[in-house]
Design an enzyme around this catalytic site. Structure first.
Site, PDB file in Angstrom:
ATOM      1  CB  SER A 137      42.448  44.954  24.356  1.00 14.25           C
ATOM      2  OG  SER A 137      42.196  44.512  25.666  1.00 14.25           O
ATOM      3  CD  GLU A 139      41.617  40.350  28.951  1.00 13.91           C
ATOM      4  OE1 GLU A 139      41.678  40.777  30.116  1.00 13.91           O
ATOM      5  OE2 GLU A 139      41.691  39.146  28.669  1.00 13.91           O
ATOM      6  CE1 TYR A 161      37.856  42.069  22.964  1.00 10.10           C
ATOM      7  CE2 TYR A 161      39.500  41.960  24.712  1.00 10.10           C
ATOM      8  CZ  TYR A 161      38.747  42.697  23.807  1.00 10.10           C
ATOM      9  OH  TYR A 161      38.909  44.066  23.752  1.00 10.10           O
TER      10      TYR A 161
END
Ligand code: NAP
Ligand code: F7E
Length: 336
Positions: A137, A139, A161
């Site tokens: 991801s 992120e 996360y």
């Protein structure tokens, strides 16, 4: 691109974790359309999304399993005997990951390792018998050090996360380098659709704008309107996952549109689609939706995917927003 794994009937088999999620549904549809025998791992004793999967995808075979339970994954691998494994299962909501950091790490970080290890054991003497996709991801870039972000940009995650995804990403690379597995990692930037979970900001906006438009809701309450994201369409992004596993060599790829928009831009486009130009009286900000650490701006450089995979996004920002708002208006009108 290589033809791999096709059995005596010339049909390949795929196993998907996270099949009940947004990407799992689109990927299963794509693979079925390509003639695959598609299997999915579904968790829980009475998963509320089982009906959805069985109705939408009656040709998919479901296996009970959980990313925190290695033996269930080994059984799913044994019973499906896949050529390709797509590890999409995760606790994927960033805000929730602070509230349940240890659980997020168990599923999103250690779950990726558990799946990699189960695949490695299943492969036996031939580490390339199964091709593996890890859902990494954007992120992971977090507090970005350069823009746009590419495959070698420093990873500086800002949430439990993001940290968990970094672990899964590096484990995927480590299994490739240690055991010679065909393990690839897609660093996907935000991708959305009418199937996006309602907890994510784009769907929260499209649902609220649809409800306000139909006179069923008064206001939309949001957190940080200034955060910028590179939003694409999930249907385009699952095509990239598949393309990665068709390459002779495994690798890591950024998948993105290359365009950044703020949450405010998304709100403006969504209200604009239903003819509302001034939405200032309809949107309220509430600190409840602010995060302990924010990722301010993400925008991806997908030039490697474009050059090697021949992938590029088809659906643009305005089309994506319109698609989501229209789908939510239709759903409300139909009483779903
Ligand atoms: P999603 O809609 O939240 O789906 C997550 C899936 O993971 C669901 O099927 C969920 O099953 C499953 N899951 C949760 N806990 C599990 C567990 N313990 N064992 C097995 N499965 C479990 O996510 P998505 O948007 O489709 O994203 C797919 C993957 O890509 C995720 O790994 C996500 O982190 C990653 N990703 C997403 C984006 C994006 O913008 N969408 C971008 C980059 C990376 P239940 O239905 O049972 O909860
Ligand atoms: O937030 C801001 C919020 O929750 C986007 C996941 O798929 O993409 C997703 O993670 C931005 C953030 O997605 C609200 O602060 C403002 O800056 O839609 P989101 P995300 O955190 O970017 C990545 C690539 C993943 O991998 C993840 O799995 O919007 N924001 N107000 C809000 N966000 C939410 N959810 N709700 C609000 O009210």
């Amino acid at each position: 691109m290589s033809e791999h794994g096709a059995g005596s009937e010339g049909r390949r088999t795929a196993l998907i974790t996270g099949i009940t999620g947004q990407d799992g549904l689109y990927l299963a549809e794509l693979l079925l359309a390509k003639g695959y025998d598609v299997h999915g791992v579904i968790r829980g004793q009475n998963n509320p999304k089982r009906d959805l999967v069985e109705t939408l995808l009656p040709d998919v075979t479901l296996h009970a399993g959980d990313l925190t339970d290695m033996s269930s994954l080994i059984r799913a691998l044994r019973d499906s005997d896949p050529d390709e494994v797509y590890n999409l299962g995760a606790v994927s909501f960033v805000a929730y990951s602070w509230e349940n950091a240890a659980h997020t790490a168990d599923v999103t970080a250690k779950g990726a390792l558990t799946m990699l290890e189960a695949v490695r054991l299943h492969c036996g003497d031939d580490p390339r018998r199964v091709r593996f996709y890890q859902a990494s991801s954007s992120e992971m870039f977090g507090k970005v050090e350069e823009s746009p972000q590419h495959e070698r940009t420093l990873l500086w995650p800002r949430s439990p996360y993001g940290v968990s995804k970094v672990f899964g990403h590096h484990m995927t690379i480590n299994y490739r380098e240690s055991y010679g597995m065909h393990a690839s990692s897609g660093i996907l930037f935000n991708h959305e659709s009418p199937r996006r979970g309602p907890e994510f900001v784009t769907r929260k906006i499209s649902q609220a704008v649809a409800a306000i438009h139909l006179g069923r809701q008064d206001e939309l309450v949001l957190g940080n309107l200034d955060a910028r994201r590179d939003w694409g369409f999930a249907g385009d992004y699952v095509e990239a996952m598949w393309l990665m596993l068709q390459q002779d060599e495994p690798d890591d790829y950024v998948i993105a549109t290359g365009e950044a928009h703020s949450v405010r831009d998304f709100v403006t486009a969504a209200f604009g689609h239903v003819g509302v130009d001034d939405w200032s009286g309809l949107v309220r900000q509430d600190p409840r939706f602010l995060r302990p650490a924010e990722v301010d701006r993400l925008v991806g450089d997908a030039s490697k995917a474009r050059a090697v995979l021949g992938w590029k996004p088809k659906v643009g920002f305005d089309e994506l927003v319109a698609m989501m708002v229209d789908a939510d208006i239709a759903a409300l009108k139909a009483g779903w």
